[in-house]
Design a protein around this motif. Structure first.
Motif, short mmCIF file in Angstrom:
data_model
loop_
_atom_site.label_atom_id
_atom_site.label_comp_id
_atom_site.label_asym_id
_atom_site.label_seq_id
_atom_site.Cartn_x
_atom_site.Cartn_y
_atom_site.Cartn_z
N ASN A 206 7.62 46.09 32.53
CA ASN A 206 6.99 46.48 33.33
C ASN A 206 7.17 48.17 33.91
OD1 ASN A 206 6.31 43.91 34.77
ND2 ASN A 206 7.64 43.52 35.75
N GLU A 207 7.52 49.41 32.98
CA GLU A 207 8.49 50.39 33.25
C GLU A 207 7.19 50.96 32.92
OE1 GLU A 207 12.94 49.99 33.32
OE2 GLU A 207 12.09 50.56 31.57
N ILE A 208 6.82 50.58 31.74
CA ILE A 208 5.66 51.44 30.43
C ILE A 208 3.70 51.94 31.56
CG2 ILE A 208 4.09 51.23 28.80
CD1 ILE A 208 6.11 50.30 27.71
N VAL A 209 3.97 52.86 31.60
CA VAL A 209 2.57 52.97 32.65
C VAL A 209 1.46 53.64 31.39
CG1 VAL A 209 1.56 54.71 34.36
CG2 VAL A 209 3.87 54.30 34.45
N GLU A 210 2.26 54.59 30.50
CA GLU A 210 1.15 54.63 28.92
C GLU A 210 1.49 54.54 28.56
OE1 GLU A 210 -1.14 58.14 28.41
OE2 GLU A 210 -0.81 58.18 30.43
N LEU A 211 1.20 54.19 27.04
CA LEU A 211 1.83 54.52 25.90
C LEU A 211 0.04 54.35 24.94
CD1 LEU A 211 3.24 53.34 23.26
CD2 LEU A 211 2.79 51.40 23.96
N GLY A 212 0.91 55.47 24.18
CA GLY A 212 -0.83 56.20 23.20
C GLY A 212 -0.51 56.91 22.39
N LEU A 213 -1.42 57.45 21.41
CA LEU A 213 -1.09 58.39 19.58
C LEU A 213 -2.07 59.73 20.71
CD1 LEU A 213 -1.99 56.22 16.73
CD2 LEU A 213 0.57 57.78 17.78
N LEU A 214 -1.24 60.69 20.28
CA LEU A 214 -1.85 61.71 20.69
C LEU A 214 -2.40 62.26 18.98
CD1 LEU A 214 -2.00 64.12 22.69
CD2 LEU A 214 -0.28 65.25 22.72
N LYS A 215 -3.17 63.71 18.91
CA LYS A 215 -3.36 63.86 17.87
C LYS A 215 -3.84 65.44 18.73
CE LYS A 215 -7.86 64.13 15.63
NZ LYS A 215 -8.75 63.83 15.30
N LYS A 216 -2.65 66.34 17.96
CA LYS A 216 -2.73 67.59 17.99
C LYS A 216 -2.55 68.53 16.47
CE LYS A 216 0.09 70.74 20.17
NZ LYS A 216 1.73 71.73 20.55
N SER B 108 -2.54 68.06 5.88
CA SER B 108 -2.74 66.96 6.96
C SER B 108 -3.13 67.84 7.21
CB SER B 108 -1.95 66.13 7.35
OG SER B 108 -0.36 66.65 7.26
N GLU B 109 -4.00 67.95 8.63
CA GLU B 109 -4.75 68.96 9.79
C GLU B 109 -3.63 69.30 11.03
OE1 GLU B 109 -8.43 70.86 10.46
OE2 GLU B 109 -8.76 69.68 9.11
N PHE B 110 -3.28 67.91 11.31
CA PHE B 110 -2.91 67.33 12.52
C PHE B 110 -1.72 67.08 13.00
CE2 PHE B 110 -7.33 66.51 12.51
CZ PHE B 110 -7.70 67.68 13.61
N ASP B 111 -0.88 67.25 13.33
CA ASP B 111 0.48 66.16 13.54
C ASP B 111 0.12 65.55 14.66
OD1 ASP B 111 2.26 68.50 12.62
OD2 ASP B 111 2.11 69.57 14.31
N TYR B 112 0.86 64.48 14.85
CA TYR B 112 0.61 63.21 15.48
C TYR B 112 1.93 62.49 16.31
CZ TYR B 112 -3.44 62.37 12.76
OH TYR B 112 -4.86 62.99 11.95
N PHE B 113 1.72 62.39 17.53
CA PHE B 113 2.99 61.81 18.27
C PHE B 113 2.81 61.21 19.00
CE2 PHE B 113 2.38 66.21 18.41
CZ PHE B 113 3.85 67.12 17.72
N VAL B 114 3.45 60.27 19.30
CA VAL B 114 3.28 58.82 20.09
C VAL B 114 4.27 58.71 21.51
CG1 VAL B 114 4.36 56.39 20.33
CG2 VAL B 114 3.80 56.75 18.10
N ILE B 115 3.19 59.28 22.65
CA ILE B 115 3.79 58.81 24.08
C ILE B 115 3.74 58.01 25.02
CG2 ILE B 115 3.06 60.53 25.83
CD1 ILE B 115 1.34 62.13 24.64
N VAL B 116 5.03 58.10 25.13
CA VAL B 116 4.99 56.33 26.53
C VAL B 116 6.48 57.59 27.79
CG1 VAL B 116 6.92 54.61 26.50
CG2 VAL B 116 6.58 55.69 24.61
N LYS B 117 4.80 56.66 28.67
CA LYS B 117 4.94 57.54 29.89
C LYS B 117 5.61 56.18 30.70
CE LYS B 117 1.24 61.02 29.91
NZ LYS B 117 0.35 61.95 30.78
#
Length: 134
Positions: free
Chosen positions: A24-34, A86-95
């Motif tokens: 119940n604590e996780i609001v958003e989970l996703g990958l970010l491409k920068k 690789s042209e991008f950096d990838y991040f996992v974001i958990v809010k």
């Protein structure tokens, strides 16, 4: 395995980093491409160019002795810039519900596997929410 599910928690592990949340604590989970920025390489290229022009215009260096170090620096900077494919950096974001954001940089090679695990978690969470509403 990046995501591990227990009966009441979601556990994340990537490299030496580990963290966990209740369902119940996780609001958003996703990958970010920068997109990567090449600020150091571009700045060094500009500095070498400025130094070469300075040697060409304001010094009495005869017979173009500054050209060989300049060309070597250019070739080194080009190798540094185009060595990584690789042209991008990838991040996992958990809010979470406490307005805390966990952001972890992941390898480009790990991105497809982690993306599939995140999709599986989101499907599981969707099914869990459907069961609680019925």
């Amino acid at each position: 395995m990046f995501i591990s599910l227990t009966h009441d928690q979601v556990q994340f592990q990537y490299g030496s980093k580990q963290w966990q949340y209740n369902f119940n604590e996780i609001v958003e989970l996703g990958l970010l491409k920068k997109k990567k920025t090449y600020l150091f390489e571009n700045g060094a290229f500009t500095a070498v160019t400025v130094l070469a022009y300075y040697c060409m215009i304001f010094t009495n260096v005869m017979e173009l002795y500054y050209l060989i170090p300049t060309l070597l620096c250019y070739s080194f900077l080009i190798v540094m810039r185009f060595n990584n494919k690789s042209e991008f950096d990838y991040f996992v974001i958990v809010k979470d519900i406490y307005k805390k954001e966990t952001k972890v940089k992941i390898s480009a090679l790990d991105r497809p596997a982690i993306g599939k695990q995140i999709d599986q978690y989101l499907n599981f969470e969707f099914e869990r929410i459907l069961k609680t509403t019925n």
